[in-house]
Write a protein that holds these residues in place. Structure first.
Motif, mmCIF file in Angstrom:
data_model
loop_
_atom_site.group_PDB
_atom_site.id
_atom_site.type_symbol
_atom_site.label_atom_id
_atom_site.label_comp_id
_atom_site.label_asym_id
_atom_site.label_seq_id
_atom_site.Cartn_x
_atom_site.Cartn_y
_atom_site.Cartn_z
ATOM 1 N N TYR A 294 -4.950 6.202 -1.843
ATOM 2 C CA TYR A 294 -3.887 5.215 -1.678
ATOM 3 C C TYR A 294 -3.953 4.228 -2.830
ATOM 4 O O TYR A 294 -5.013 3.987 -3.401
ATOM 5 N N ILE B 281 0.854 -1.179 0.000
ATOM 6 C CA ILE B 281 0.000 0.000 0.000
ATOM 7 C C ILE B 281 0.893 1.231 0.000
ATOM 8 O O ILE B 281 1.803 1.335 0.809
ATOM 9 N N LYS B 282 0.639 2.136 -0.946
ATOM 10 C CA LYS B 282 1.395 3.386 -0.927
ATOM 11 C C LYS B 282 0.442 4.547 -1.175
ATOM 12 O O LYS B 282 -0.586 4.401 -1.837
ATOM 13 N N ARG B 283 0.805 5.663 -0.633
ATOM 14 C CA ARG B 283 -0.032 6.850 -0.717
ATOM 15 C C ARG B 283 0.143 7.510 -2.079
ATOM 16 O O ARG B 283 1.259 7.782 -2.511
ATOM 17 N N LYS B 284 -0.978 7.771 -2.760
ATOM 18 C CA LYS B 284 -0.939 8.454 -4.051
ATOM 19 C C LYS B 284 -0.926 9.965 -3.840
ATOM 20 O O LYS B 284 -0.157 10.683 -4.461
ATOM 21 N N ASN B 285 -1.797 10.428 -2.973
ATOM 22 C CA ASN B 285 -1.850 11.837 -2.599
ATOM 23 C C ASN B 285 -2.513 11.938 -1.226
ATOM 24 O O ASN B 285 -2.653 10.932 -0.540
ATOM 25 N N ILE C 69 -3.131 0.234 -3.861
ATOM 26 C CA ILE C 69 -2.911 -1.079 -3.269
ATOM 27 C C ILE C 69 -2.472 -2.047 -4.361
ATOM 28 O O ILE C 69 -3.130 -2.170 -5.390
ATOM 29 N N ASP C 70 -1.358 -2.730 -4.135
ATOM 30 C CA ASP C 70 -0.935 -3.796 -5.036
ATOM 31 C C ASP C 70 -1.713 -5.037 -4.614
ATOM 32 O O ASP C 70 -1.331 -5.748 -3.689
ATOM 33 N N THR D 280 -0.859 -8.134 -2.002
ATOM 34 C CA THR D 280 -1.687 -8.200 -0.791
ATOM 35 C C THR D 280 -2.312 -9.581 -0.633
ATOM 36 O O THR D 280 -2.299 -10.160 0.455
#
Length: 68
Positions: free
Chosen positions: A10, A2-6, A12-13, A17
């Motif tokens: 977020y 999980i990474k923040r887009k803005n 999610i791969d 996962t």
């Protein structure tokens, strides 16, 4: 995974996962197969709401085979 887009979104791969969740549940990594089929690019095979913008139905059947 999980990474923040803005500030509000977020990413999610989902493949990673699900794999992580299966391994944590006790499934051996060698028994996990990831197809990498993109539903958006392969609407001839799978339904994609993101691309088609209408509702559809999907079903999956998963089973365990006892080899004993």
């Amino acid at each position: 995974m999980i990474k923040r887009k803005n500030k509000e979104k977020y990413l999610i791969d989902i493949w990673k996962t699900i794999k992580y969740t299966l391994i944590k549940a006790g499934v051996k990594e060698e028994n996990i197969f990831i197809s990498n089929i993109d539903t958006y690019k392969n609407t001839d095979l799978l339904f994609s709401y993101r691309k088609e913008k209408n509702t559809g139905r999907m079903a999956a059947i998963i089973g365990l085979i006892d080899k004993e």
